[in-house]
Motif scaffolding. Structure first.
Motif, PDB file in Angstrom:
ATOM      1  N   GLU A  84      32.788   8.508  -9.545  1.00 35.01           N
ATOM      2  CA  GLU A  84      33.989   9.340  -9.645  1.00 35.01           C
ATOM      3  C   GLU A  84      34.163  10.139  -8.354  1.00 35.01           C
ATOM      4  O   GLU A  84      33.334  10.992  -8.023  1.00 35.01           O
ATOM      5  CB  GLU A  84      33.890  10.255 -10.860  1.00 35.01           C
ATOM      6  N   GLU A  85      35.257   9.869  -7.640  1.00 36.73           N
ATOM      7  CA  GLU A  85      35.470  10.427  -6.310  1.00 36.73           C
ATOM      8  C   GLU A  85      35.468  11.962  -6.275  1.00 36.73           C
ATOM      9  O   GLU A  85      34.827  12.559  -5.418  1.00 36.73           O
ATOM     10  CB  GLU A  85      36.787   9.902  -5.732  1.00 36.73           C
ATOM     11  N   ASN A  86      36.168  12.618  -7.179  1.00 37.81           N
ATOM     12  CA  ASN A  86      36.235  14.089  -7.149  1.00 37.81           C
ATOM     13  C   ASN A  86      34.883  14.723  -7.434  1.00 37.81           C
ATOM     14  O   ASN A  86      34.520  15.719  -6.805  1.00 37.81           O
ATOM     15  CB  ASN A  86      37.293  14.603  -8.127  1.00 37.81           C
ATOM     16  N   ILE A  87      34.149  14.162  -8.360  1.00 36.76           N
ATOM     17  CA  ILE A  87      32.810  14.680  -8.656  1.00 36.76           C
ATOM     18  C   ILE A  87      31.903  14.471  -7.450  1.00 36.76           C
ATOM     19  O   ILE A  87      31.136  15.356  -7.074  1.00 36.76           O
ATOM     20  CB  ILE A  87      32.230  13.996  -9.925  1.00 36.76           C
ATOM     21  N   ARG A  88      32.015  13.291  -6.821  1.00 36.81           N
ATOM     22  CA  ARG A  88      31.206  12.988  -5.632  1.00 36.81           C
ATOM     23  C   ARG A  88      31.534  13.962  -4.501  1.00 36.81           C
ATOM     24  O   ARG A  88      30.632  14.527  -3.869  1.00 36.81           O
ATOM     25  CB  ARG A  88      31.457  11.541  -5.195  1.00 36.81           C
ATOM     26  N   LYS A  89      32.817  14.222  -4.263  1.00 38.51           N
ATOM     27  CA  LYS A  89      33.225  15.156  -3.204  1.00 38.51           C
ATOM     28  C   LYS A  89      32.656  16.548  -3.452  1.00 38.51           C
ATOM     29  O   LYS A  89      32.138  17.182  -2.530  1.00 38.51           O
ATOM     30  CB  LYS A  89      34.750  15.242  -3.113  1.00 38.51           C
ATOM     31  N   ASN A  90      32.765  17.024  -4.675  1.00 36.14           N
ATOM     32  CA  ASN A  90      32.244  18.362  -4.994  1.00 36.14           C
ATOM     33  C   ASN A  90      30.738  18.433  -4.788  1.00 36.14           C
ATOM     34  O   ASN A  90      30.219  19.415  -4.252  1.00 36.14           O
ATOM     35  CB  ASN A  90      32.612  18.760  -6.426  1.00 36.14           C
ATOM     36  N   ARG A  93      30.034  18.436  -1.012  1.00 32.23           N
ATOM     37  CA  ARG A  93      30.360  19.741  -0.418  1.00 32.23           C
ATOM     38  C   ARG A  93      29.222  20.727  -0.678  1.00 32.23           C
ATOM     39  O   ARG A  93      28.825  21.487   0.207  1.00 32.23           O
ATOM     40  CB  ARG A  93      31.658  20.290  -1.016  1.00 32.23           C
ATOM     41  N   HIS A 126      36.074   4.978   2.460  1.00 31.70           N
ATOM     42  CA  HIS A 126      36.948   6.129   2.256  1.00 31.70           C
ATOM     43  C   HIS A 126      36.724   7.178   3.344  1.00 31.70           C
ATOM     44  O   HIS A 126      35.592   7.480   3.698  1.00 31.70           O
ATOM     45  CB  HIS A 126      36.685   6.729   0.873  1.00 31.70           C
ATOM     46  N   SER A 128      37.075  10.436   3.376  1.00 32.53           N
ATOM     47  CA  SER A 128      36.305  11.631   2.995  1.00 32.53           C
ATOM     48  C   SER A 128      34.809  11.312   2.945  1.00 32.53           C
ATOM     49  O   SER A 128      33.985  12.130   3.354  1.00 32.53           O
ATOM     50  CB  SER A 128      36.780  12.213   1.663  1.00 32.53           C
ATOM     51  N   ASP A 129      34.446  10.113   2.475  1.00 38.42           N
ATOM     52  CA  ASP A 129      33.034   9.721   2.477  1.00 38.42           C
ATOM     53  C   ASP A 129      32.513   9.625   3.909  1.00 38.42           C
ATOM     54  O   ASP A 129      31.391  10.039   4.198  1.00 38.42           O
ATOM     55  CB  ASP A 129      32.833   8.387   1.755  1.00 38.42           C
TER      56      ASP A 129
END
Length: 170
Positions: A84-90, A93, A126, A128-129
């Protein structure tokens, strides 16, 4: 308690030296600060209030040589990939902000594996990744280089020993 002359890792700023412990008057009240000079930018200074638990909590001692060698030799656990992209980003961070070395090692290794899988499938990695990967590699390489007394380039190779820059996809 930290002391002048000691090296610390301070959040996403990487390895810093405590160049002074200075007292400043703020609202007629004397406040002590750790004065940090980041190794990556020796002309910069960060002032960390000695009695601010949150700010001081972002400081830690650099890893020992033994801890570093253990982490660089560990295999990546691909079951820890966060789809899950949003969970991964958080999560990424958080790892970068706290400069959690074990988490950053795993993050870098997983992102490199994922990047290679994406390229093998003809897909794009991606953005962001890619940015998280770049930031994490920079933080890790600077700490590894400091601890092991090697260059950043040599340190970058230790993060993922099977990775070769010549074979890196564009």
């Amino acid at each position: 308690m930290y002391r002048q002359g000691q090296y610390v890792v301070y959040g996403s700023h990487g390895v810093c030296q405590i160049v002074d412990i200075e007292e400043k008057n703020i609202d007629r009240k004397a406040v002590q600060y750790f004065v940090l000079a980041p190794l990556s930018r020796p002309d910069a200074r960060y002032y960390i209030p000695v009695h601010n638990e949150i700010a001081v909590g972002k400081m830690r001692l650099p890893l020992t040589r033994q801890q570093m060698e253990e982490m660089t030799g560990a295999e990546a656990d691909t079951s820890l990939w966060i789809a899950e992209e949003n969970i991964r980003k958080n999560r990424y961070r958080e790892l970068i902000a706290n400069c959690d070395p074990q988490g950053l090692f795993m993050m870098v290794r997983l992102l490199r594996l994922h990047r290679q899988e994406q390229y093998d499938l003809g897909r794009k990695f991606h953005v962001s990744d890619a940015n998280f990967l770049k930031d994490a590699e920079m933080l890790l390489a600077s700490e590894i280089a400091f601890v092991l007394e090697i260059t950043r380039e040599e340190a970058a190779e230790l993060i993922y020993p099977f990775y070769h820059r010549n074979n890196e996809p564009d």
